[in-house]
Every structure is written in C-alpha cells, then in structure tokens.
Design a protein around this motif. Structure first.
Motif, PDB file in Angstrom:
ATOM      1  N   ARG A 176      -1.554  -2.798   5.784  1.00 35.25           N
ATOM      2  CA  ARG A 176      -1.926  -4.043   6.468  1.00 35.25           C
ATOM      3  C   ARG A 176      -1.862  -5.255   5.538  1.00 35.25           C
ATOM      4  O   ARG A 176      -2.193  -6.359   5.954  1.00 35.25           O
ATOM      5  CB  ARG A 176      -3.329  -3.934   7.052  1.00 35.25           C
ATOM      6  CG  ARG A 176      -3.448  -2.858   8.124  1.00 35.25           C
ATOM      7  CD  ARG A 176      -4.872  -2.657   8.540  1.00 35.25           C
ATOM      8  NE  ARG A 176      -5.626  -2.301   7.330  1.00 35.25           N
ATOM      9  CZ  ARG A 176      -6.928  -2.373   7.198  1.00 35.25           C
ATOM     10  NH1 ARG A 176      -7.661  -2.773   8.198  1.00 35.25           N
ATOM     11  NH2 ARG A 176      -7.524  -2.037   6.086  1.00 35.25           N
ATOM     12  N   GLY A 177      -1.491  -5.025   4.275  1.00 43.14           N
ATOM     13  CA  GLY A 177      -1.431  -6.117   3.311  1.00 43.14           C
ATOM     14  C   GLY A 177      -2.763  -6.429   2.666  1.00 43.14           C
ATOM     15  O   GLY A 177      -2.928  -7.478   2.052  1.00 43.14           O
ATOM     16  N   ARG A 178      -3.709  -5.521   2.799  1.00 47.27           N
ATOM     17  CA  ARG A 178      -5.036  -5.685   2.200  1.00 47.27           C
ATOM     18  C   ARG A 178      -5.090  -4.973   0.851  1.00 47.27           C
ATOM     19  O   ARG A 178      -4.460  -3.926   0.669  1.00 47.27           O
ATOM     20  CB  ARG A 178      -6.115  -5.079   3.108  1.00 47.27           C
ATOM     21  CG  ARG A 178      -6.171  -5.691   4.456  1.00 47.27           C
ATOM     22  CD  ARG A 178      -7.026  -6.883   4.394  1.00 47.27           C
ATOM     23  NE  ARG A 178      -7.211  -7.454   5.725  1.00 47.27           N
ATOM     24  CZ  ARG A 178      -7.664  -8.668   5.885  1.00 47.27           C
ATOM     25  NH1 ARG A 178      -7.969  -9.396   4.855  1.00 47.27           N
ATOM     26  NH2 ARG A 178      -7.810  -9.143   7.091  1.00 47.27           N
ATOM     27  N   ILE A 179      -5.872  -5.521  -0.061  1.00 47.64           N
ATOM     28  CA  ILE A 179      -6.059  -4.864  -1.356  1.00 47.64           C
ATOM     29  C   ILE A 179      -6.819  -3.559  -1.128  1.00 47.64           C
ATOM     30  O   ILE A 179      -7.844  -3.538  -0.434  1.00 47.64           O
ATOM     31  CB  ILE A 179      -6.837  -5.776  -2.323  1.00 47.64           C
ATOM     32  CG1 ILE A 179      -6.027  -7.053  -2.595  1.00 47.64           C
ATOM     33  CG2 ILE A 179      -7.134  -5.045  -3.633  1.00 47.64           C
ATOM     34  CD1 ILE A 179      -6.790  -8.125  -3.337  1.00 47.64           C
ATOM     35  N   ARG A 180      -6.296  -2.491  -1.688  1.00 46.99           N
ATOM     36  CA  ARG A 180      -6.914  -1.176  -1.506  1.00 46.99           C
ATOM     37  C   ARG A 180      -8.325  -1.157  -2.083  1.00 46.99           C
ATOM     38  O   ARG A 180      -8.640  -1.858  -3.039  1.00 46.99           O
ATOM     39  CB  ARG A 180      -6.062  -0.089  -2.154  1.00 46.99           C
ATOM     40  CG  ARG A 180      -4.773   0.135  -1.404  1.00 46.99           C
ATOM     41  CD  ARG A 180      -4.131   1.456  -1.818  1.00 46.99           C
ATOM     42  NE  ARG A 180      -2.962   1.701  -1.007  1.00 46.99           N
ATOM     43  CZ  ARG A 180      -2.983   2.247   0.204  1.00 46.99           C
ATOM     44  NH1 ARG A 180      -4.106   2.620   0.745  1.00 46.99           N
ATOM     45  NH2 ARG A 180      -1.861   2.440   0.872  1.00 46.99           N
ATOM     46  N   GLU A 181      -9.151  -0.320  -1.492  1.00 47.60           N
ATOM     47  CA  GLU A 181     -10.562  -0.218  -1.859  1.00 47.60           C
ATOM     48  C   GLU A 181     -10.757   0.129  -3.338  1.00 47.60           C
ATOM     49  O   GLU A 181     -11.703  -0.333  -3.970  1.00 47.60           O
ATOM     50  CB  GLU A 181     -11.224   0.847  -0.976  1.00 47.60           C
ATOM     51  CG  GLU A 181     -12.686   0.996  -1.197  1.00 47.60           C
ATOM     52  CD  GLU A 181     -13.292   2.019  -0.259  1.00 47.60           C
ATOM     53  OE1 GLU A 181     -14.391   2.493  -0.586  1.00 47.60           O
ATOM     54  OE2 GLU A 181     -12.688   2.347   0.772  1.00 47.60           O
ATOM     55  N   HIS A 182      -9.877   0.933  -3.889  1.00 43.79           N
ATOM     56  CA  HIS A 182     -10.038   1.398  -5.270  1.00 43.79           C
ATOM     57  C   HIS A 182      -9.345   0.493  -6.299  1.00 43.79           C
ATOM     58  O   HIS A 182      -9.214   0.867  -7.457  1.00 43.79           O
ATOM     59  CB  HIS A 182      -9.510   2.832  -5.396  1.00 43.79           C
ATOM     60  CG  HIS A 182      -8.041   2.945  -5.105  1.00 43.79           C
ATOM     61  ND1 HIS A 182      -7.562   3.015  -3.820  1.00 43.79           N
ATOM     62  CD2 HIS A 182      -6.970   2.964  -5.916  1.00 43.79           C
ATOM     63  CE1 HIS A 182      -6.231   3.088  -3.872  1.00 43.79           C
ATOM     64  NE2 HIS A 182      -5.858   3.053  -5.126  1.00 43.79           N
ATOM     65  N   VAL A 183      -8.939  -0.693  -5.891  1.00 44.78           N
ATOM     66  CA  VAL A 183      -8.283  -1.648  -6.793  1.00 44.78           C
ATOM     67  C   VAL A 183      -9.074  -2.953  -6.779  1.00 44.78           C
ATOM     68  O   VAL A 183      -9.476  -3.434  -5.723  1.00 44.78           O
ATOM     69  CB  VAL A 183      -6.828  -1.912  -6.350  1.00 44.78           C
ATOM     70  CG1 VAL A 183      -6.181  -2.967  -7.224  1.00 44.78           C
ATOM     71  CG2 VAL A 183      -6.013  -0.623  -6.378  1.00 44.78           C
ATOM     72  N   ASN A 184      -9.290  -3.506  -7.960  1.00 41.54           N
ATOM     73  CA  ASN A 184      -9.938  -4.806  -8.089  1.00 41.54           C
ATOM     74  C   ASN A 184      -8.929  -5.805  -8.625  1.00 41.54           C
ATOM     75  O   ASN A 184      -8.159  -5.490  -9.532  1.00 41.54           O
ATOM     76  CB  ASN A 184     -11.134  -4.743  -9.038  1.00 41.54           C
ATOM     77  CG  ASN A 184     -12.266  -3.943  -8.455  1.00 41.54           C
ATOM     78  OD1 ASN A 184     -12.723  -4.227  -7.359  1.00 41.54           O
ATOM     79  ND2 ASN A 184     -12.710  -2.935  -9.174  1.00 41.54           N
TER      80      ASN A 184
END
Length: 86
Positions: free
Chosen positions: A49-57
């Motif tokens: 969806r083009g969202r930053i993955r939960e495990h990436v900051n």
C-alpha cells in the motif's frame, strides 16, 4: 537530493551502498526512488500500500518520519530495520 543512509541488511540489497542521494518531495517518494534504483529493496521498506513496514523506522534529520513527511535536498533520512532475536 536527500541523503539516504541504510543499515544492513538493507544496504546489502542496495548493492552494498550505505548512502545514496535520491529525489523526492516526501519520505514515500524518496523510498519509491530507492526501490526504482535498487529493485532488490522492493517490499522490504514499503508494503504493497506504500506504507512504511511496521518493523522499519525512518528518521528525517533525527526526527521520526512518516510517509507524508516533507523532504528537502538538505535532509538526511536514516532507514533502520528493527533488530529482533531471542
């Protein structure tokens, strides 16, 4: 161009490069540019969806960044995958 700094294993997916200069008006734009230039990174930072993955900051100049965070040529982005283990 914004300076993007990658840590392992993401730097390995970007051909061993730890720093890249990439164009983009927002964090999401810059990360999409990274995926275009280094296709092996696709799916590791941004989800479908083009969202930053939960495990990436993602940090922009030491501040937490989101997909819609505005980026200028003077900005530095740090992409840091979460470290896990047991």
């Amino acid at each position: 161009m914004a300076l993007v700094r990658l840590r392992a294993p993401l730097s390995e997916l970007a051909g061993g490069r730890r720093e890249l200069e990439l164009e983009g008006a927002t964090v999401a734009d810059v990360l999409r540019a990274l995926e275009r230039e280094h296709p092996d990174t696709q799916g590791w930072i941004l989800d479908e969806r083009g969202r930053i993955r939960e495990h990436v900051n993602v940090f922009v100049n030491k501040e937490y960044g989101r997909e819609d965070t505005v980026v200028t040529d003077a900005d530095r982005l740090h992409v840091i995958p979460a470290i896990s283990g047991g």
